[in-house]
Design a protein around this motif. Structure first.
Motif, PDB file in Angstrom:
ATOM      1  N   THR A  96      20.029  14.725  -2.899  1.00 55.12           N
ATOM      2  CA  THR A  96      20.460  15.201  -4.220  1.00 55.12           C
ATOM      3  C   THR A  96      20.318  14.149  -5.320  1.00 55.12           C
ATOM      4  OG1 THR A  96      22.767  14.558  -3.753  1.00 55.12           O
ATOM      5  CG2 THR A  96      22.107  16.814  -3.189  1.00 55.12           C
ATOM      6  N   THR A 114       8.667  14.869  -3.726  1.00 53.22           N
ATOM      7  CA  THR A 114       8.522  16.312  -3.522  1.00 53.22           C
ATOM      8  C   THR A 114       9.171  16.753  -2.218  1.00 53.22           C
ATOM      9  OG1 THR A 114       6.465  16.373  -4.795  1.00 53.22           O
ATOM     10  CG2 THR A 114       6.868  18.202  -3.291  1.00 53.22           C
ATOM     11  N   LYS A 117      13.046  16.642  -2.692  1.00 53.75           N
ATOM     12  CA  LYS A 117      13.536  17.697  -3.572  1.00 53.75           C
ATOM     13  C   LYS A 117      13.327  19.081  -2.957  1.00 53.75           C
ATOM     14  CE  LYS A 117      15.562  15.494  -5.405  1.00 53.75           C
ATOM     15  NZ  LYS A 117      16.982  15.543  -5.848  1.00 53.75           N
ATOM     16  N   LEU A 118      12.292  19.240  -2.131  1.00 47.25           N
ATOM     17  CA  LEU A 118      12.093  20.500  -1.424  1.00 47.25           C
ATOM     18  C   LEU A 118      13.218  20.729  -0.428  1.00 47.25           C
ATOM     19  CD1 LEU A 118      10.419  22.994  -0.717  1.00 47.25           C
ATOM     20  CD2 LEU A 118       9.089  21.562   0.861  1.00 47.25           C
ATOM     21  N   GLU A 120      16.212  19.619  -0.678  1.00 49.01           N
ATOM     22  CA  GLU A 120      17.399  19.974  -1.458  1.00 49.01           C
ATOM     23  C   GLU A 120      17.354  21.437  -1.880  1.00 49.01           C
ATOM     24  OE1 GLU A 120      19.775  18.577  -5.511  1.00 49.01           O
ATOM     25  OE2 GLU A 120      17.632  18.179  -5.311  1.00 49.01           O
ATOM     26  N   ALA A 121      16.190  21.892  -2.344  1.00 47.88           N
ATOM     27  CA  ALA A 121      16.068  23.270  -2.809  1.00 47.88           C
ATOM     28  C   ALA A 121      16.296  24.264  -1.676  1.00 47.88           C
ATOM     29  CB  ALA A 121      14.685  23.488  -3.430  1.00 47.88           C
ATOM     30  N   LEU A 124      20.009  24.426  -0.809  1.00 45.73           N
ATOM     31  CA  LEU A 124      20.754  25.165  -1.822  1.00 45.73           C
ATOM     32  C   LEU A 124      20.505  26.663  -1.714  1.00 45.73           C
ATOM     33  CD1 LEU A 124      22.671  24.816  -4.191  1.00 45.73           C
ATOM     34  CD2 LEU A 124      20.690  24.565  -5.693  1.00 45.73           C
ATOM     35  N   ARG A 125      19.247  27.050  -1.487  1.00 47.37           N
ATOM     36  CA  ARG A 125      18.934  28.470  -1.340  1.00 47.37           C
ATOM     37  C   ARG A 125      19.661  29.073  -0.135  1.00 47.37           C
ATOM     38  NH1 ARG A 125      13.908  30.249  -3.699  1.00 47.37           N
ATOM     39  NH2 ARG A 125      13.820  29.291  -5.761  1.00 47.37           N
ATOM     40  N   ALA A 150      25.684  22.217  -3.953  1.00 45.86           N
ATOM     41  CA  ALA A 150      25.134  22.247  -5.304  1.00 45.86           C
ATOM     42  C   ALA A 150      25.666  21.139  -6.203  1.00 45.86           C
ATOM     43  CB  ALA A 150      25.432  23.602  -5.948  1.00 45.86           C
TER      44      ALA A 150
END
Length: 258
Positions: A96, A114, A117-118, A120-121, A124-125, A150
Motif C-alpha cells: 500500500t 506495477t 500495485k497490482l 494491492e488492487a 482491495l477488489r 483500503a
C-alpha cells in the motif's frame, strides 16, 4: 451574488523495456536466459510451498518474493524484498506504499511498482466483493477487513462513506476526500445530500488515522454528532463511524458514542 462554498469540517504508446533502469542493474550481471541453480532451486521451493500449503505456510517476506519473481525473473529478489519490508514495516505496508516512496528504493522501477500495485488492487477488489450488495450488518467482519485493506496503511487521512439500502446492503462506497497526516475535509451537507441522491436508507462513516491510533478526537466526536442529527432529520440512520488504525479500529457504536 453566489453563496460562498461551505467551509469543510475536518476529521482530526511506446512499448516499455522489460526492466526499468533500477531493475536492469539488478539483473545485468546474469547472462540472458540463465539463472544460477541455487536461485532456480530457491524459487522452485517457494512456489511448491505456496501451492502445497498456501500463504499460511510462508512468512510475509517470502510472499513478497513470490510477487517479485514475475517482475524480476533473472535475479535474487531476496535483498529487495528485505529492503522493502524494512522500509515499510511489513507486507501490507509495502503493497500500500505510495508509488513515489516505492520508487526511492534501489531496485524498484516501473515493473516492480506495477507488480506491487497490482497486488494491492486485487486485494482491495477481493475484500470489497465480500461486502458489496450484501447485508453489511451480518457481514461486519468482512466490512472491517475491507476498510483495513483500503485505509489502514495510508500515510494521510482519508474519509469514505458507505451508503446502505433498506436491507442494509452496500449500494455505494465513496471516498469523500484525502487530507493531511492528521485531518481530512468533510462536508456534512454533501454527505447527506449524496445519501438522498442514492436513495440510501443508512450510512456508515469511515476514516483512518495514519498515526495508527484509532482513538477519535473531540473534533471527530463533534462532527459525528452533527451528521447523526442531520441524518435523523432526513429519516436516515447513521449506523456507525469507524476509525481505522494500523492494527485495530474504533467503532462509535460499540463504544456507546452512537
Amino acid at each position: 451574488m453566489p453563496r460562498p462554498a461551505p467551509r469543510p469540517e475536518s476529521l482530526a504508446e511506446r512499448p516499455l523495456p522489460l526492466f526499468a533502469a533500477d531493475e536492469a542493474s539488478a539483473v545485468a550481471a546474469i547472462p540472458p536466459g540463465t539463472l544460477p541453480s541455487y536461485l532456480r532451486d530457491h524459487r522452485r521451493r517457494l512456489r511448491s510451498r505456496f501451492l502445497e500449503g498456501g500463504a499460511a505456510a510462508m512468512p510475509d517476506y517470502e510472499l513478497l518474493e513470490l510477487i517479485l519473481f514475475g517482475a524480476i525473473p533473472r535475479a535474487d529478489v531476496k535483498p529487495l524484498a528485505r529492503a522493502l519490508m524494512d522500509r515499510f514495516g511489513g507486507l501490507a505496508g509495502v503493497i500500500t506504499a505510495p508509488p513515489g516512496q516505492l520508487l526511492q528504493i534501489e531496485g524498484v522501477g516501473e515493473t516492480v511498482l506495477t507488480a506491487l500495485k497490482l497486488a494491492e488492487a486485487v486485494a482491495l477488489r477481493l475484500t470489497r466483493a465480500r461486502v458489496l450488495n450484501r447485508p453489511v450488518i451480518s457481514s461486519w467482519e468482512a466490512l472491517l477487513d475491507y476498510c483495513h485493506t483500503a485505509m489502514a496503511h495510508r500515510e494521510v487521512e482519508q474519509a469514505r462513506i458507505l451508503y446502505l439500502d433498506r436491507k442494509n446492503c452496500l449500494i455505494a462506497d465513496e471516498e469523500t476526500g484525502q487530507g493531511t497526516v492528521d485531518h481530512v475535509p468533510l462536508y456534512p451537507r454533501e454527505v447527506l445530500k449524496r445519501a438522498l441522491e442514492l436513495q440510501a436508507s443508512a450510512l456508515i462513516l469511515v476514516h483512518n488515522h495514519p498515526s495508527g491510533d484509532p482513538t477519535p478526537s473531540a473534533q471527530d466526536i463533534a462532527l459525528t454528532e452533527k451528521i447523526r442529527q442531520g441524518a435523523e432529520a432526513l429519516s436516515l440512520t447513521l449506523h456507525d463511524h469507524l476509525v481505522i488504525g494500523k492494527e485495530r479500529e474504533f467503532s462509535f457504536r460499540a463504544e456507546g458514542l452512537l
